[in-house]
Motif scaffolding. Structure first.
Motif, PDB file in Angstrom:
ATOM      1  N   GLY A  15       0.818  -1.211   0.000  1.00  0.00           N
ATOM      2  CA  GLY A  15       0.000   0.000   0.000  1.00  0.00           C
ATOM      3  C   GLY A  15       0.851   1.260   0.000  1.00  0.00           C
ATOM      4  N   LEU A  16       2.017   1.182   0.642  1.00  0.00           N
ATOM      5  CA  LEU A  16       2.928   2.333   0.650  1.00  0.00           C
ATOM      6  C   LEU A  16       3.782   2.375  -0.614  1.00  0.00           C
ATOM      7  N   PRO A  19      -0.767   7.184   6.696  1.00  0.00           N
ATOM      8  CA  PRO A  19      -1.821   7.907   7.408  1.00  0.00           C
ATOM      9  C   PRO A  19      -3.110   7.087   7.509  1.00  0.00           C
ATOM     10  N   ASP A  71     -13.570   8.518   3.102  1.00  0.00           N
ATOM     11  CA  ASP A  71     -13.384   9.543   2.080  1.00  0.00           C
ATOM     12  C   ASP A  71     -12.235   9.268   1.123  1.00  0.00           C
ATOM     13  N   TYR A  72     -11.161   8.567   1.575  1.00  0.00           N
ATOM     14  CA  TYR A  72      -9.998   8.412   0.690  1.00  0.00           C
ATOM     15  C   TYR A  72      -9.430   7.000   0.548  1.00  0.00           C
ATOM     16  N   GLU A 122      -9.828   5.411  -2.880  1.00  0.00           N
ATOM     17  CA  GLU A 122      -9.036   6.056  -3.933  1.00  0.00           C
ATOM     18  C   GLU A 122      -7.575   5.606  -3.870  1.00  0.00           C
ATOM     19  N   PHE A 123      -7.023   5.541  -2.654  1.00  0.00           N
ATOM     20  CA  PHE A 123      -5.631   5.086  -2.538  1.00  0.00           C
ATOM     21  C   PHE A 123      -5.503   3.628  -2.970  1.00  0.00           C
ATOM     22  N   ARG A 174      -7.407   2.116  -5.104  1.00  0.00           N
ATOM     23  CA  ARG A 174      -7.564   2.084  -6.559  1.00  0.00           C
ATOM     24  C   ARG A 174      -6.225   2.393  -7.244  1.00  0.00           C
ATOM     25  N   SER A 175      -5.499   3.333  -6.653  1.00  0.00           N
ATOM     26  CA  SER A 175      -4.220   3.696  -7.247  1.00  0.00           C
ATOM     27  C   SER A 175      -3.203   2.569  -7.087  1.00  0.00           C
ATOM     28  N   GLU A 204      -3.915  -0.001  -9.673  1.00  0.00           N
ATOM     29  CA  GLU A 204      -3.393   0.425 -10.974  1.00  0.00           C
ATOM     30  C   GLU A 204      -1.901   0.088 -11.086  1.00  0.00           C
TER      31      GLU A 204
END
Lengths: 384, 95
Positions: free
Chosen positions: A95-96, A207, A212-213, A216-217, A219-220, A223
């Motif tokens: 994830g990082l 973090p 809310d996020y 999105e993270f 999803r990135s 990718e």
């Protein structure tokens, strides 16, 4: 230079040539020797690596994540329960987007306790966001570990390089090793995505992101994996150009006019090659498809390759205990689902806990796949 | 409120946060069950509570402790435990 090395020795030697900034590891069979040998290189001053002896694999991966977040080139090695103990941290590394490279001498998972080779550990980590490479030979393990560093750093994803426990990790093979200088030149300097210690550009790593996020993270990150296949192929090409050796992501062995093939990963590919040659000599139209990269799941390549055949036997050295079939089998089934005409797919589970998988076993699989008839949903090879 | 949230392609790779201090917006004191209550008169201003508070919830002005920021205090009681003068009492939180 040609040398005789076990899988563990070869991977430790590759690590020496890579000369990572940080290695944090905890010993576990059958991968112990990788770090044991590497720690000798550290104490003999043959590498500049900061070696962190930790108290568990969870800490090993945590230390690797911390170091990689500071822009270091980081490696570790583990197996089985150790990889399972890292599980939580594997997701964090991915994830990082930290390009940590890990050597795994694949081994079964408890219980019951068993120290021998199968793919339970690596495959159980398949959803953690790590790239996964399965190697057929010691040579391939050595070559792949070097490639993995470049692939990981280019894709900003961690990578796991698996050699089969004991079968490759403890057996000696004639391998060709490169010059230290060539390896270091091939890899160049790492270009980290970010650096936690860069006080001029302060950042917060890891973090909390809520409704809310988080998505999105994620999803990135997804990718990142979507884009990994061309990077793997690109590095593969560069490696081949430089060192004259290469391994396709998906290799077809004697598949040109084959009717029945098996799809297989790891050291059993060698066994299947022998069986293919034997059956070909008898005029049987069989072939082998070797899958070298398990994550990303190379679905376009799998679809293109397997669609050609009448029947495919999928060999899993692990069972997903899902009451249906091996993990590779279920994934390949879904990859082929939207083809207008699909090959017959058969699931085989073999070699759990280091159970022998001989050319005769492979021959049995080939003959059954060729016949197109199979009574059970999953066949467990060699179980009494 | 009403702020446009970014799409996934606009976010930094690896979920790093580059605008510092963003956590200030995230008030974390709401789930406290015990509340530290500070006795201003008896306080010796040693600032041990400030050193030990894991949430930076001790408010300091001009080198002196001036109160507790209940927006971030989680009521862990470390300040009360560490205070050598025992001037911080833990009381039951009343909503």
């Amino acid at each position: 230079m040609i040398v005789a090395k076990t899988g563990n020795e070869a991977l430790a030697y590759a690590m020496k040539q890579i000369n990572p900034d940080v290695v944090a590891a905890y010993p576990i069979t059958p991968s112990t020797e990788i770090v044991q040998i590497f720690s000798n290189y550290v104490s003999d001053g043959e590498v500049d690596t900061e070696f962190v002896a930790v108290e568990s694999e969870h800490s090993a991966m945590t230390a690797c994540i911390g170091a990689a977040a500071c822009g270091c080139r980081v490696m570790t090695a583990t197996a089985s329960q150790g990889l399972a103990l890292m599980h939580e941290m594997l997701f964090i590394a991915a994830g990082l987007r930290l390009p940590i490279v890990m050597a795994v001498a694949s081994r079964s998972l408890s219980s019951p306790l068993n120290i021998h080779g199968d793919h339970s550990d690596s495959v159980a980590s398949r959803d953690s966001g790590w790239m996964q490479f399965f190697c057929e030979t010691v040579q391939e393990g050595y070559d792949t570990l070097i490639q993995a560093v470049k692939i990981a750093e280019r894709a900003y994803l961690p990578a796991l390089v698996a050699i089969d426990g004991f079968i490759l990790s403890h057996c000696q093979e004639r391998i060709e090793i490169f010059d230290d200088r060539d390896v270091r030149e091939f890899l160049g300097k790492p270009k980290p995505n970010y650096n936690l210690l860069d006080w001029r550009n302060p950042i917060l790593v890891g973090p909390a992101t809520l409704q809310d996020y988080y998505f999105e993270f994620k999803r990135s990150e997804i990718e990142g994996m979507n884009r990994a296949l061309p990077i793997i192929e690109e590095v593969q090409e560069e490696f081949k150009k430089r060192f004259g050796r290469g391994y396709p992501v998906l290799e077809e062995y004697r598949c040109d006019d084959a009717e029945a093939v098996v799809l297989v990963m790891g050291s059993a590919c060698g066994t299947c090659r022998v069986a293919v040659d034997h059956l070909r000599a008898k005029g049987k139209r069989v072939g082998m498809v070797k899958l070298r990269v398990f994550r990303p799941l190379v679905h376009p390549l799998l679809k293109k390759s397997l669609a050609k055949f009448k029947a495919v036997g999928v060999l899993d050295r692990v069972d997903a205990v899902n009451s249906y079939g091996g993990p590779l089998f279920t994934e390949v089934s879904s990859v082929l689902y939207d083809l207008p005409e699909r090959p017959k797919l058969f699931s085989y589970v073999y070699g759990l806990g280091g159970r022998e998988f001989a050319p005769e076993d492979a021959t049995f699989v080939f003959e059954q796949v060729l016949s197109g008839k199979k009574d059970e949903l999953v066949t467990y090879i060699g179980v009494r | 409120m009403g702020k446009r949230l970014k799409g996934w392609q606009e976010l930094p790779c690896g979920a790093i946060i580059t605008d510092m201090g963003a956590v200030k917006e995230n008030k974390t004191g709401a789930w406290r069950s015990m509340r530290p209550v500070w006795n201003r008169e008896k306080c010796r201003q040693c600032l041990m509570c400030w050193i030990y508070c894991p949430d930076s919830a001790i408010m300091v002005k001009d080198g002196k402790m001036v109160g507790i920021d209940y927006d971030y205090c989680k009521g862990c009681g470390i300040c009360a435990g560490i205070c050598p003068a025992k001037v911080i009492d833990m009381e039951k939180e009343r909503k």
